[in-house]
Write an enzyme that holds these catalytic residues in place. Structure first.
Site, short mmCIF file in Angstrom:
data_model
loop_
_atom_site.label_atom_id
_atom_site.label_comp_id
_atom_site.label_asym_id
_atom_site.label_seq_id
_atom_site.Cartn_x
_atom_site.Cartn_y
_atom_site.Cartn_z
CB SER A 135 -0.88 0.02 1.25
OG SER A 135 -1.54 1.26 1.35
CE1 TYR A 148 -3.77 -1.88 5.64
CE2 TYR A 148 -3.11 0.26 4.77
CZ TYR A 148 -3.58 -1.03 4.55
OH TYR A 148 -3.85 -1.45 3.28
#
Ligand SMILES: Cc1cc2nc3c(=O)[nH]c(=O)nc-3n(C[C@H](O)[C@H](O)[C@H](O)COP(=O)(O)OP(=O)(O)OC[C@H]3O[C@@H](n4cnc5c(N)ncnc54)[C@H](O)[C@@H]3O)c2cc1C
Ligand SMILES: NC(=O)c1ccc[n+]([C@@H]2O[C@H](COP(=O)([O-])OP(=O)(O)OC[C@H]3O[C@@H](n4cnc5c(N)ncnc54)[C@H](OP(=O)(O)O)[C@@H]3O)[C@@H](O)[C@H]2O)c1
Lengths: 243, 432
Positions: A135, A148
């Site tokens: 990501s 995250y």
């Protein structure tokens, strides 16, 4: 050609599997936790593209089960895709370390655990492609989701090392770095439409990267440049921003 | 997010949710706010719009296919485009297709859409073997013309206002070719085109393009296109690469003069009859799909499609009045399509009835609205009606005249509590 999709209920992974079935004639093995959805997804692929498709249970968090999971596969894959992921809750993770651990468990340890097993097989066979979804959140830590983000940063670094290790054995490792994607993970968030990719677009980008044997692919493509700019902001300034 | 129908009018601020399981739809019903299902957004006006919508397009899995009888069981967000891509090479094609293939099964059923074969095959509901609908008062209910027929007749043509269609079983037809054997007949005026429709009634597909700016002795100048499925065994037809309109064109680009020029050349290039020309299915059924986002050519204010049907006996007189009003208004309709419908069916709000249907596109401008109000009066005086899937502006009184069974529909919605949970801008405007 056989493609194993771990986290096969992810909307982007499902679209990617469809693209590989359609354009590469790949046989698909979907692996994830929710078996009811997964079986429907497999049947859909089979009916659409006339390729064999099956569904098997897989839990990324249950790392003890990974070896057994992989050895019990009747046929070993040529392509393995890692798509599972946990966004988690940043505020909760700050207050309760168990939440932070869960995020790392799925995104990093779960991925590394199964990838070591797959990598050993591909290395021995001297063939194979690993595709993994990281990501942009892993490119620079931000206050809104750095737990995250750091789990994805770890994954990106891991994949780079794995690529380096497997290159001499002719095994490709593709790191997919999405910006925003319109999926159930981001449901309810206000995402800027121009910057947000639909699962179908991500799937196209992944198939193209596979064909061109690209090591790293940003999707949508301009996220490479957005992240280039964001990464070049000096920490002194960055720390006071609200990006 | 901003949301609009195909005509880009009206545009509203809306919050949308995708779903991929039945349970997520149940949750929508359980929360207090009303919503409306939204498929591919190919309805032109406000039928699929509200401040909250449920996007169905990811709910599109194929669940089963019976290759003996051509029965396709799937989730309702599957599009006709996907169905054709997958099943045409295997020798199957939908029994009814509208002028674009980018519609979902849910949208095709809710609009009870018609194709170029309405006179021969009826509306889309005709190919629905059965379906499962999530209704507010009972949960998931299976219905067909035999099982729960009342629900079936309220959902087909029901514009998403009676329940959310979850899964459908539709019947495909067998074809041996991806081509249509096409005929083209030029018609110099209205009388000629109406006569041609009668003469070619045995051709499976028929539709006419009509020049709305022609007047006087050329009023109703048009080109009739008819066709039947070819039998040449070639199933490899593919859609061409789609061109795209990258941004909203400046509004002035489409005006009376540019449309006049286009119409002139279109008519001239089709002025010699053609017989049994092989045309790909894609080109024959979906000529507009060859240009992505063609709705941008009308500029940023958007456009309206006005589609009505008037009973056959009122045909020539009614159409002449309408065409004369349009020609003298000078408001250009770039695309105008005329078709002869077959008999009506028994679905409560289904649009088609035996007669002539005309569909016209108009760019939004202030003087358009009074013209359309005038046309409403002509249409309803002749006992005709206006298509809900295209509408964004008619008023309640007109709606009630168009759809005499509206009260039965409304009462059904009240009885099942659908009035509280399922609403679109259109249903609120019209009191449906
Ligand atoms: C170029 C073009 C050509 C066209 N040609 C024709 C034609 O020849 N004949 C014709 O009849 N129509 C035609 N149409 C109109 C189109 O076929 C209909 O508007 C159709 O309903 C659009 O389907 P959709 O999936 O886009 O639905 P949307 O526009 O998203 O929704 C339409 C209606 O269906 C409801 N709906 C959608 N999904 C569900 C569901 N799962 N459950 C319950 N309700 C649902 C919505 O609430 C809404 O009321 C054309 C449209 C275009 C753009
Ligand atoms: N969406 C975004 O904006 C975005 C942006 C950047 C990166 N990403 C990353 O891209 C990947 C795909 O995302 P997506 O948006 O397509 O996801 P998604 O549709 O939300 O699906 C994620 C899937 O991960 C699976 N999963 C979660 N935990 C699992 C576990 N422990 N074991 C097995 N499967 C597990 C779930 O499967 P079950 O349903 O079977 O439980 C779920 O369907 C993820 O890694 C995500 O982190 C997403």
């Amino acid at each position: 050609m056989i493609m194993l999709v771990l986290g096969g209920n992810s909307e982007t992974a499902f679209e990617t599997a469809k693209q590989f079935a359609k354009h590469q004639g790949a046989e698909i093995i979907l692996a994830s936790r929710n078996m009811e959805q997964l079986e429907k997804n497999a049947k859909d692929i089979e009916l659409r593209y006339n390729v064999p498709a099956s569904a098997v249970f897989f839990d990324a968090d249950d790392t003890d089960s990974h070896r057994e999971f992989y050895t019990s596969l009747a046929k070993k894959p040529d392509i393995a895709m890692i798509a599972f992921g946990r966004l988690g809750d940043q505020e909760k993770a700050q207050a309760d370390f168990a939440e932070a651990e869960k995020i790392f468990k799925t995104n990093f340890f779960g991925a590394a655990s199964i990838l070591e097993i797959i990598a050993a097989d591909f290395e021995e066979r001297g063939q194979g492609t690993i595709i993994a979804m990281s990501s942009v959140a892993g490119e620079r830590g931000r206050k809104s989701n750095y737990i995250y983000g750091s789990s994805k940063a770890a994954l990106t670094a891991y994949l780079s090392g794995l690529r380096n290790r497997l290159a001499p054995r002719n095994v490709d490792v593709i790191t997919v770095i999405p910006g925003f994607m319109n999926t159930k993970m981001t449901d309810g968030m206000e995402l800027p439409p121009a910057l947000t990719a639909e699962p179908e677009q991500v799937a196209d980008d992944i198939l193209r990267a596979y064909k061109k044997r690209k090591p790293v692919v940003y999707t949508k493509w301009f996220w490479r440049w957005i992240m280039f700019i964001i990464k070049s902001i000096p920490e002194k300034i960055f720390k006071n921003t609200d990006i | 997010m901003k949301l609009h129908g195909w005509g880009k009018y009206p545009v509203i601020e809306s919050c949308g949710k995708h779903f991929s399981r039945d349970g997520e739809v149940t949750e929508l019903f359980e929360s207090k706010d009303e919503f409306i299902p939204h498929g591919m957004g190919r309805s032109y006006g406000d039928s699929a719009l509200n401040t909250r919508v449920a996007f169905t397009k990811r709910f599109n899995r194929i669940l089963d296919f019976d290759p003996i009888n051509g029965l396709l069981y799937s989730e309702s967000g599957l599009t006709l485009s996907e169905i054709i891509d997958i099943f045409l090479p295997r020798g199957w094609f939908p029994m009814i297709v509208p002028g674009t293939r980018f519609v979902t099964l849910g949208g095709a059923i809710s609009g009870d859409v018609h194709g170029k074969n309405h006179h021969a095959a009826g509306c889309f509901s005709q190919c629905v073997e059965h379906m499962e609908v999530l209704v507010p008062d009972k949960g998931v209910v299976k219905c067909s013309t035999k099982e729960n027929p009342e629900l079936f007749s309220m959902v087909c043509g029901g514009m998403g206002l009676t329940g959310v269609i979850l899964r459908t079983c539709i019947r495909l037809r067998q074809v041996t070719s991806g081509y249509i054997s096409e005929n083209i007949f030029p018609a110099a005026n209205l009388e000629e085109i109406l006569r041609l429709f009668e003469e070619r009634i045995n051709d499976e597909y028929s539709v006419a393009w009509i020049d709305c700016l022609a007047s006087g002795s050329r009023l109703g100048r048009s080109v009739l296109m008819t066709g039947t499925h070819a039998a040449n065994g070639d199933l490899t037809a593919k859609p061409g690469m789609a061109l795209t309109v990258p941004f909203d064109a400046p509004g002035f680009l489409l005006n009376k003069h540019t449309v006049e020029i286009f119409n002139h050349f279109y008519y001239k290039s089709n002025s010699t009859p053609v017989r049994e020309r092989m045309t790909s299915l894609y080109k024959f059924f979906f000529p507009l799909d060859a240009i992505d986002s063609w709705n941008r050519i009308y500029g940023s204010r958007g456009f309206l499609q006005y589609q009505f049907v008037i009973p056959k006996q009122a045909g020539k007189e009614g159409l002449s009045i309408v065409l004369n009003k349009i020609a003298s208004s000078g408001m250009a309709s770039f695309l105008a399509v005329l078709k002869l419908f077959g008999a009506k069916n028994s679905n409560t709000l289904s649009f088609p009835m035996e007669g002539y249907t005309l569909a016209l596109d108009f760019k939004i401008q202030d003087r358009l609205f009074p013209l359309l109000t005038e046309l409403d009066a002509v249409v309803t005086d002749f006992g005709g009606r206006i298509y809900l899937a295209k509408d964004a502006r008619m008023d309640r009184a007109t709606f009630q005249k168009c759809y005499p069974e509206w009260e039965t529909f409304r009462q059904y919605r009240e009885k099942t509590f659908a009035v509280n949970s399922l609403n679109s801008l259109q249903s609120k405007r019209l009191g449906i």
